[in-house]
Write a protein that holds these residues in place. Structure first.
Motif, PDB file in Angstrom:
ATOM      1  N   LEU A 141       0.889  -1.203   0.033  1.00 41.78           N
ATOM      2  CA  LEU A 141      -0.052  -0.167  -0.099  1.00 41.78           C
ATOM      3  C   LEU A 141       1.006   1.341   0.045  1.00 41.78           C
ATOM      4  O   LEU A 141       1.924   1.269   0.914  1.00 41.78           O
ATOM      5  N   LYS A 185       0.590   5.256   0.224  1.00 39.17           N
ATOM      6  CA  LYS A 185      -0.621   6.539   0.260  1.00 39.17           C
ATOM      7  C   LYS A 185       0.339   7.652  -0.027  1.00 39.17           C
ATOM      8  O   LYS A 185       1.253   7.898   0.315  1.00 39.17           O
ATOM      9  N   ILE A 186      -0.650   8.412  -0.685  1.00 39.08           N
ATOM     10  CA  ILE A 186      -0.117   9.842  -1.038  1.00 39.08           C
ATOM     11  C   ILE A 186      -0.823  10.933  -0.267  1.00 39.08           C
ATOM     12  O   ILE A 186      -1.904  10.854  -0.393  1.00 39.08           O
ATOM     13  N   GLN A 187      -0.017  11.514   0.765  1.00 39.16           N
ATOM     14  CA  GLN A 187      -0.737  12.483   1.657  1.00 39.16           C
ATOM     15  C   GLN A 187      -1.061  13.980   0.986  1.00 39.16           C
ATOM     16  O   GLN A 187      -0.394  14.480   0.420  1.00 39.16           O
ATOM     17  N   LYS A 202       9.330   9.444   0.716  1.00 39.57           N
ATOM     18  CA  LYS A 202       8.622   8.375   1.101  1.00 39.57           C
ATOM     19  C   LYS A 202       8.948   7.809   2.306  1.00 39.57           C
ATOM     20  O   LYS A 202      10.227   7.648   2.798  1.00 39.57           O
ATOM     21  N   THR A 255       3.926  -1.133   3.570  1.00 39.78           N
ATOM     22  CA  THR A 255       3.128  -0.034   3.398  1.00 39.78           C
ATOM     23  C   THR A 255       4.199   1.289   3.447  1.00 39.78           C
ATOM     24  O   THR A 255       5.325   1.368   4.480  1.00 39.78           O
ATOM     25  N   GLU A 256       3.886   2.292   2.745  1.00 44.29           N
ATOM     26  CA  GLU A 256       4.723   3.409   2.781  1.00 44.29           C
ATOM     27  C   GLU A 256       3.699   4.847   2.473  1.00 44.29           C
ATOM     28  O   GLU A 256       2.511   4.506   2.010  1.00 44.29           O
ATOM     29  N   THR A 257       4.192   5.850   3.026  1.00 46.32           N
ATOM     30  CA  THR A 257       3.321   7.109   2.747  1.00 46.32           C
ATOM     31  C   THR A 257       4.062   8.195   2.111  1.00 46.32           C
ATOM     32  O   THR A 257       5.334   8.531   2.574  1.00 46.32           O
ATOM     33  N   ILE A 258       3.827   8.684   0.934  1.00 39.97           N
ATOM     34  CA  ILE A 258       4.654   9.727   0.160  1.00 39.97           C
ATOM     35  C   ILE A 258       4.008  11.161   0.958  1.00 39.97           C
ATOM     36  O   ILE A 258       2.785  11.179   1.068  1.00 39.97           O
TER      37      ILE A 258
END
Lengths: 323, 363
Positions: free
Chosen positions: A100, A102-104, B349, B356-359
């Motif tokens: 997954l 996610k782009i904040q 990133k 899981t990762e969040t940009i």
């Protein structure tokens, strides 16, 4: 007076004809719904959305369909989502996804940078975007951006258009052109049928092939009410119009009161305030709004547009709290 | 009976009503001049009124620092220490020390960030605390959401604890409208995450904090390259990574490992520069400060512009739990060098788990 302004519901009851249709659906509760009514509903939804009814799959609530899409397609694809987005689906994706990303999106413009998403399409991906976004109310996806995604062979794009009737923006018109596009819709919001839960998916060919065996039985009251609601959409459109005008009034009044209001294309408004315990204080006076600090940022609150009298109570309480 | 300490900072929160951001230092007298009234009595009364546990034995600070509130209720208690007319941080620290000697196993405190720091100075991670919010600044996520939430935490305290950040907000900067927060330490708090500030995601759908850290640690370990210098920033997420490597890490310091072996502990700028020069390749692993999202310039001043100029941006690995990252507007840098800051800005990133990762933007 109590006012529940935390669930993005339509404050208006559906038209009496629709309520009577739902009641008729109770007459044979010992029987499963009849196939012909499912066909009729799909036909009406096809006409409403200007697509072939074969492209439509039904469910009790569009979130069930979003979850099913995740179940079917996330095994060997990474999921790309925006954060924040509709929380139940975001949580489900977190649980189910093999990977997954996610782009904040960040205040104050909550803009989704297209390039950040396009950069992630070097491998098979299922992209889920709520458009307009919940909880920001912002349109994230424009036609050109969507086409760039859809032209990438690695991409499956699922657009959640739960608030379509309020935003007026849809990608359903691209469904014949792009097999890798699906659009999720609901009759819970604009059609005032939240208590009956009717969601549907408009599918491009690739999605359609994978949904051929999806169970389609729905409760008969839901079917009857949805059919009646689609036969004459005037009352729905009138309610959407009333909500739109109330939203504009609330945005102006809240801004005048010194509250930071974010532009929304839905039936709810995102605000930011430093008033301590804002939601708690409103709740003590009978007005329930959504405190976003539970799952997102502190100081942000989502307020559904209610009946004019409910909105008046909210506005007077806000003014009192500020003074 | 469960021996529970109770200490109240009687002046916490007084600055808020008169537009001052805190009551540290000389600001307290200014708050009084402006007609500030104490806010703590209501906070502690509200909480004590909702406590239903019958097995609590309070060890309380004298007078307005605790005793005056407890005696209004039907609790068993004893008073420790003495105080004068005016109280200050030294009183808080001394009294908490005496409470530890009395054998408390939980400390309930009323105050703001400043009070939390005083308590951390004495307690560290030894005894869990419940923070009842009453200050002007409560950026540290050790506080309960509200007075009612504090009572619920006390009533349902299950013996499971997590570590949360204590922040040091620069009051002068804060008064000027700037948020300058440094990581000051960690306190142990009961694991009622939905009742703590900034920690309210329903537990049935969110990933538990510890699992998230374990996953991050596993991911980082799997990706570690041989003969590369890894500089580990402060924080409990980084501590979990160190634990997985069987390396003893300083909680608030900056440490370095190569090939799974500790090569530097609690490093300052000089130590970092020397190590970086020794190795062909260096990577920094760090986590943002919860609440404000600073990755450089607050929690770890040792990462000076001179150090950061030697590390390519792609060799900076940011890790954070799902919960922490979802509550940040963005990541922030403020190294004191505009050029270095500009180079660090842009999307990054953040590793949030094994899959899981969040940009997120660095601003």
């Amino acid at each position: 007076m109590t006012a529940n302004l935390h669930m993005n519901e339509n404050p208006y009851l559906p038209d009496e004809k629709i309520r009577r249709a739902a009641a008729r659906g109770l007459e044979n509760l010992n029987r499963y719904s009849e196939w012909k009514y499912l066909i009729e509903l799909k036909t009406l939804l096809g006409e409403y959305n200007h697509v072939s009814s074969e492209r439509i799959v039904l469910s009790h609530g569009s979130d069930m369909l979003l979850r099913e899409v995740i179940n079917i397609f996330s095994g060997n694809r990474k999921i790309i989502m925006v954060s924040p987005s509709f929380f139940p689906v975001a949580h489900y994706a977190l649980k189910q996804a093999s990977r997954l990303t996610k782009i904040q999106i960040s205040p104050s413009d909550f803009r989704l940078n297209p390039q950040l998403l396009l950069n992630e399409l070097d491998e098979p991906a299922l992209i889920i975007i709520d458009n307009p976004n919940n909880p920001t109310g912002k349109i994230l996806l424009e036609n050109g951006f969507a086409e760039k995604i859809l032209q990438n062979k690695n991409a499956l794009l699922l657009v959640d258009e739960a608030y379509f009737e309020f935003s007026g923006r849809t990608f359903a018109g691209m469904i014949d052109k792009y097999p890798n596009l699906a659009v999720a819709r609901t009759m819970d919001k604009a059609f005032s049928l939240a208590g009956l839960r009717l969601g549907y998916l408009i599918m491009g060919d690739y999605f359609k092939d994978h949904f051929s065996d999806f169970p389609a039985y729905l409760a008969t009251p839901t079917l009857f009410a949805a059919i009646e609601a689609l036969r004459n959409t005037e009352s729905m459109m009138a309610n959407v119009d009333k909500i739109g005008r109330e939203k504009a009034r609330m945005e102006i009044e809240l801004s005048k009161a010194g509250i930071h209001v974010f532009q929304s294309s839905t039936n709810f408004i995102l605000i930011k305030t430093k008033i301590p315990d804002f939601a708690k204080k409103l709740k003590e006076e009978g007005v329930v709004i959504k405190d976003m600090s539970g799952e997102w940022l502190a100081g942000y609150y989502r307020i559904s547009v209610g009946l004019p009298e409910e909105n008046n109570v909210l506005l007077s309480l806000v003014k009192k709290l500020i003074n | 009976m469960k021996k529970t300490g109770l200490i109240v900072n009687p002046i916490a929160g007084m600055g808020g009503s008169v537009g001052l951001k805190g009551t540290d230092g000389k600001t307290y007298n200014k708050a009084l001049e402006l007609g500030a009234k104490p806010t703590t009595p209501k906070s502690i009364d509200d909480t004590l009124a909702l406590i239903t546990r019958k097995d609590l034995y309070f060890v309380v600070a004298p007078g307005k620092m605790g005793e005056d509130f407890v005696r209004k209720f039907d609790f068993q208690y004893e008073v420790v220490s003495k105080i004068g007319e005016e109280t200050n941080a030294d009183d808080t620290k001394r009294i908490v020390g005496e409470m530890i000697e009395k054998g408390i196993t939980l400390l309930v405190f009323v105050g703001g960030d400043g009070t939390a720091r005083d308590i951390y100075d004495v307690l560290g991670l030894t005894i869990p605390v419940v923070g009842i919010p009453s200050g002007v600044k409560m950026f540290s996520p050790v506080f309960a959401l509200s007075t009612a939430a504090a009572a619920e935490i006390i009533n349902n305290e299950s013996g499971q604890f997590i570590e949360k950040e204590v922040l040091d907000i620069d009051e002068q900067a804060f008064r000027e409208g700037k948020l300058g927060a440094k990581l000051y330490g960690y306190l142990k708090v009961p694991k009622n995450v939905n009742l703590l500030q900034g920690k309210k995601e329903p537990s049935n759908v969110s990933k538990p904090e510890e699992l998230s850290k374990e996953e991050i640690a596993q991911y980082v370990l799997e990706k570690m390259e041989p003969d590369t210098l890894y500089i580990l920033g402060p924080g409990t997420t980084l501590s979990t990574i160190a634990q997985k490597m069987n390396v003893s890490k300083t909680l608030l310091g900056i440490d370095a490992v190569v090939n799974g072996r500790l090569v530097g502990a609690d490093l300052n700028e000089k130590g970092l520069l020397e190590l970086i020069k020794k190795y062909d390749k260096t990577k920094i692993i760090l986590t943002p400060i919860g609440g404000n999202g600073f990755i450089f310039g607050r929690a770890s001043k040792q990462f000076t512009p001179e150090v950061l100029k030697l590390i390519p941006k792609e060799n900076i690995i940011v890790v954070a739990t799902e919960d922490k990252i979802s509550r940040l507007e963005c990541l922030r840098v403020d190294t004191g060098n505009t050029e270095v800051d500009e180079n660090l800005k842009g999307p990054v990133k953040v590793i949030t788990g094994i899959k899981t990762e969040t940009i997120i933007e660095v601003k």
